[in-house]
Structure formats: structure tokens, C-alpha cells
Design a protein around this motif. Structure first.
Motif, PDB file in Angstrom:
ATOM      1  N   ASP A   1      -6.674   5.606   5.751  1.00  0.00           N
ATOM      2  CA  ASP A   1      -6.630   4.371   6.100  1.00  0.00           C
ATOM      3  C   ASP A   1      -6.018   3.647   5.026  1.00  0.00           C
ATOM      4  O   ASP A   1      -5.652   2.505   4.580  1.00  0.00           O
ATOM      5  CB  ASP A   1      -8.238   3.861   5.436  1.00  0.00           C
ATOM      6  CG  ASP A   1      -7.609   4.527   3.612  1.00  0.00           C
ATOM      7  OD1 ASP A   1      -6.977   5.615   3.078  1.00  0.00           O
ATOM      8  OD2 ASP A   1      -8.194   4.542   2.418  1.00  0.00           O
ATOM      9  N   GLN A   2      -4.660   4.281   5.660  1.00  0.00           N
ATOM     10  CA  GLN A   2      -3.364   3.294   4.664  1.00  0.00           C
ATOM     11  C   GLN A   2      -3.258   3.731   3.884  1.00  0.00           C
ATOM     12  O   GLN A   2      -1.822   1.908   3.726  1.00  0.00           O
ATOM     13  CB  GLN A   2      -3.472   2.012   5.965  1.00  0.00           C
ATOM     14  CG  GLN A   2      -2.587   1.662   7.259  1.00  0.00           C
ATOM     15  CD  GLN A   2      -3.774   1.470   7.992  1.00  0.00           C
ATOM     16  OE1 GLN A   2      -4.923   0.915   7.927  1.00  0.00           O
ATOM     17  NE2 GLN A   2      -3.763   2.455   9.338  1.00  0.00           N
TER      18      GLN A   2
ATOM     19  N   ASN B   1      -8.937   0.815   3.817  1.00  0.00           N
ATOM     20  CA  ASN B   1      -8.630  -0.388   4.702  1.00  0.00           C
ATOM     21  C   ASN B   1     -10.175  -0.072   5.519  1.00  0.00           C
ATOM     22  O   ASN B   1     -10.040   0.542   7.217  1.00  0.00           O
ATOM     23  CB  ASN B   1      -8.023  -0.319   5.238  1.00  0.00           C
ATOM     24  CG  ASN B   1      -6.862  -1.748   5.785  1.00  0.00           C
ATOM     25  OD1 ASN B   1      -7.399  -2.036   5.032  1.00  0.00           O
ATOM     26  ND2 ASN B   1      -5.972  -0.861   6.184  1.00  0.00           N
TER      27      ASN B   1
END
Lengths: 204, 170
Positions: free
Chosen positions: B161-162, B81
Motif C-alpha cells: 500500500d506504499q 493507501n
């Protein structure tokens, strides 16, 4: 009154296990190649990120994980089928495999039939070696930490500035065009030796 | 085995062969329609593959490489992400789940743990690999500090960043 035309002699089918191996191997190879090309597209062997990708119509899985699902799902069946076949050949049909004399026959024999049979034995044996090679290179990429010695064998490219990993990838990928060429030779030589009747005995 | 074929049946056999070939080519060409098939294959083969992998796991350390083999350019940055911006002051490594001492480690606490470095080959699922030098804290030390329960089979890693990933503890 003219004689009725001779009916062609009935076709004798190849043994069931021969046909079963061929059918299964062909289907599994299609899955392995198409899912392999799907994985190829995630990071092309030639060119890396941004390199040319394989057309989507030739790939299986839709995306990287789908390709890996099929590739790793069928690798065991592929290995079992091929391993069983090689064992059966070695035990029961050793005559079908190439031997040293075949190369001399191909070079020197005046008997074209003998030459064809010898070259077919060589092609056939090479196919088995190549299929086994695809498994070995695959294993070296699948478990490089456990089979570090296997992956390490591909370090020979480092002398030319190519990393061992890249050499391994190229070798694994090259089995697709190589087996395609050998497959063509195998079918053509079978055609020369037994014609449509031999092909039918395999596929009927 | 010597089964004989009646020649009258040859046409239908040939047709069968045709079906077989068109079936084979649709497998090759109809890849898109078969994406669900791949997922099913994955689900069916995963348990067996996991057992095979468990047999191979933990057999000696991973291979290490020489410092001159490190190739930073080969390491691609794959961010899920975008690359997250971390604030070193507020950064915490949270360890929770089947542990007796849930942790919230800041950078100073991590730096106080034993530091290790290793030069190994980083292999990506995409097919590329890079020899890289890693250094820092060992995951095993962090898990020991947290007192991980032997009942835990996997750890889940959530990154900034998930992205998330799970590892087999075997």
C-alpha cells in the motif's frame, strides 16, 4: 505625628534548586501532558477509534508523530529532574515527606496549623508518588516487550474483562487529572500556610 | 541561601510572573504554532533515545500469550493507501540492498521456508494494542537466505500500500 506604616519584611527566596525544580517540572509537565493528549487523539483511550478527542488547543505537536516527538523528547528530562529531586528530598529534606503520624494528626489534632502542615505533607508526597507512577506506566507502554513484567502487573483488570493494555492506558492517562487535582491542593495549602508571600518566594 | 528582595522590586517581579504564566499558557494553547518545535525536539532527542533503546534491545524474547487471549476484534486495520489487492500468482517478496544474494521469493518459496507462529501483543504507535496470533516465515530466515552483510544497520520495508518503515537490525 503618625508613625509611618511598617514596611513588609523582605521576602526570603526559596533555595535556588527548589525554584529551579518547580519551574522546570511545571514546564516539562505541560509539554508531557499536551503532547500526551496529542497521542491520545490518535486513538482515544475512551471509545477507541471514533471516541471523543481532546480539543486541539490543548495538544502539542499537530499530529501523532509531532506529539510523540515531544513526549519522547522530554521524557528523559522529566525523569532526570524528578529523580534528582526525590533523591535530594530523601537525603536532605526528609522532614517534608509524609510519615505515618501525619494521618493521625489530620484526624485527631486540635491544632489547625499542625493539621494543615500534615495534610500538605501528604499531598506533597502523593504528588511525587503520582509523578513517579506516570513514569512507570509510561515505561510499561514505551517498552512492553522489554518490561513485560511491568506491563504484566496491569493484568488485574482482566478479572473485570478489561485487557491489561487498556488498564495500563487508563492508568497512564489518569495521572493527568490526578496531578491537576493534587497541584490545586498543593497551591491552596501553600496559600493557607504562607500566603502570597510564600508563592512569591517560589516564583520571584 | 538567603537572598533578600527589596520590596520596591515586587511589582516588576509580579509582572515577570505574569509574563511567565502567559508564556506557559501560550505553550498550552498555541500548540499549533509549536509543531515545528516538536519536530526539533524529536530530532534533538532521537540519537540519545536510539542509544537507550539499543541498550534495551535483544534482551530475551518478546512475551507470548495464551491462545484464549487473542482478540481479533482489537486489531485495527490501518491501511495507508487503501487495502491493496494482491495476486497470489504474481506476488514476489523482493530482498535487495546489502545482501550477497538478492531474492525474488514467490509464495511457494516462502511456504518452503521454516514456518513459525507466535502469539504476541501488537502495539501500535497510536496507543492501542491487540494480542494477535502471527504465523509465517521469520524475517531473520529470509535475511540469512539473502546473505545480509554485517555492514547493514537497518532494513527498509516497503509494503504493497506504499507504506514504508525502517527497522534497526540491532
Amino acid at each position: 505625628m503618625p508613625e509611618p506604616p511598617d514596611r513588609p519584611a523582605p521576602i526570603r527566596l526559596a533555595p535556588l534548586w527548589t525554584r529551579a525544580f518547580h519551574t522546570f517540572n511545571l514546564l516539562v509537565l505541560l509539554v508531557m501532558a499536551s503532547s500526551g493528549l496529542q497521542i491520545y487523539n490518535a486513538n482515544p483511550v475512551f471509545g477507541g477509534r471514533g471516541g471523543a478527542t481532546v480539543p486541539e488547543s490543548l495538544t502539542l505537536g499537530g499530529w501523532l508523530a509531532g506529539g510523540r516527538d515531544s513526549h519522547f523528547g522530554f521524557m528523559g528530562l522529566y525523569a532526570l529532574n524528578l529523580g534528582l529531586w526525590i533523591v535530594l528530598l530523601l537525603v536532605q529534606r526528609r522532614r517534608r515527606l509524609a510519615k505515618g503520624g501525619d494521618l493521625i494528626t489530620i484526624k485527631g489534632s486540635g491544632n489547625s496549623g499542625k493539621r494543615r502542615l500534615a495534610s500538605h505533607r501528604v499531598v506533597y508526597s502523593l504528588m511525587l508518588v503520582l509523578l513517579a507512577f506516570s513514569l512507570i506506566t509510561g515505561l510499561a507502554m514505551f517498552k512492553p516487550a522489554q518490561f513485560w513484567w511491568l506491563s504484566g502487573l496491569f493484568a488485574f483488570g482482566e478479572a473485570f474483562g478489561v485487557s491489561a493494555w487498556q488498564t495500563l492506558r487508563v492508568c497512564h492517562f489518569a495521572t493527568i487529572p490526578a496531578i491537576a487535582l493534587l497541584l490545586i491542593a498543593h497551591v491552596l495549602l501553600s496559600w493557607r500556610i504562607g500566603g502570597l508571600r510564600l508563592l512569591r518566594s517560589m516564583l520571584a | 541561601m538567603s537572598r533578600h528582595l527589596d520590596p520596591r522590586h515586587l511589582i516588576s517581579r509580579r509582572r515577570l510572573l505574569g509574563f511567565g504564566l502567559s508564556g506557559g499558557s501560550s505553550l498550552l494553547l498555541g500548540g499549533c504554532a509549536l509543531n515545528g518545535f516538536s519536530e526539533k525536539v524529536g530530532e534533538a532527542s532521537e540519537p540519545l533515545n536510539q542509544r537507550l533503546e539499543a541498550l534495551l534491545q535483544g534482551r530475551g524474547p518478546v512475551p507470548e500469550f495464551r491462545p484464549d487471549q487473542v482478540d481479533p476484534a482489537a486489531l485495527l486495520v490501518n491501511s495507508f493507501n487503501g487495502i491493496p489487492r494482491l495476486n497470489p500468482a504474481s506476488y514476489r517478496l523482493r530482498v535487495e540492498g546489502l545482501v550477497s544474494r538478492p531474492l525474488q521469493l514467490d509464495l511457494a518459496a516462502l511456504a518452503a521456508l521454516p514456518q513459525h507462529s507466535v502469539i504476541m501483543r501488537h502495539v501500535c504507535v497510536e496507543g492501542w494494542a491487540a494480542i494477535v496470533a502471527w504465523s509465517g516465515v521469520r524475517l531473520a530466515d529470509v535475511l540469512t537466505l539473502a546473505g545480509i552483510s554485517p555492514l547493514g544497520g537497518y532494513i527498509e520495508i516497503d509494503s504493497a500500500d506504499q507504506y514504508f518503515e525502517s527497522w534497526d537490525l540491532a
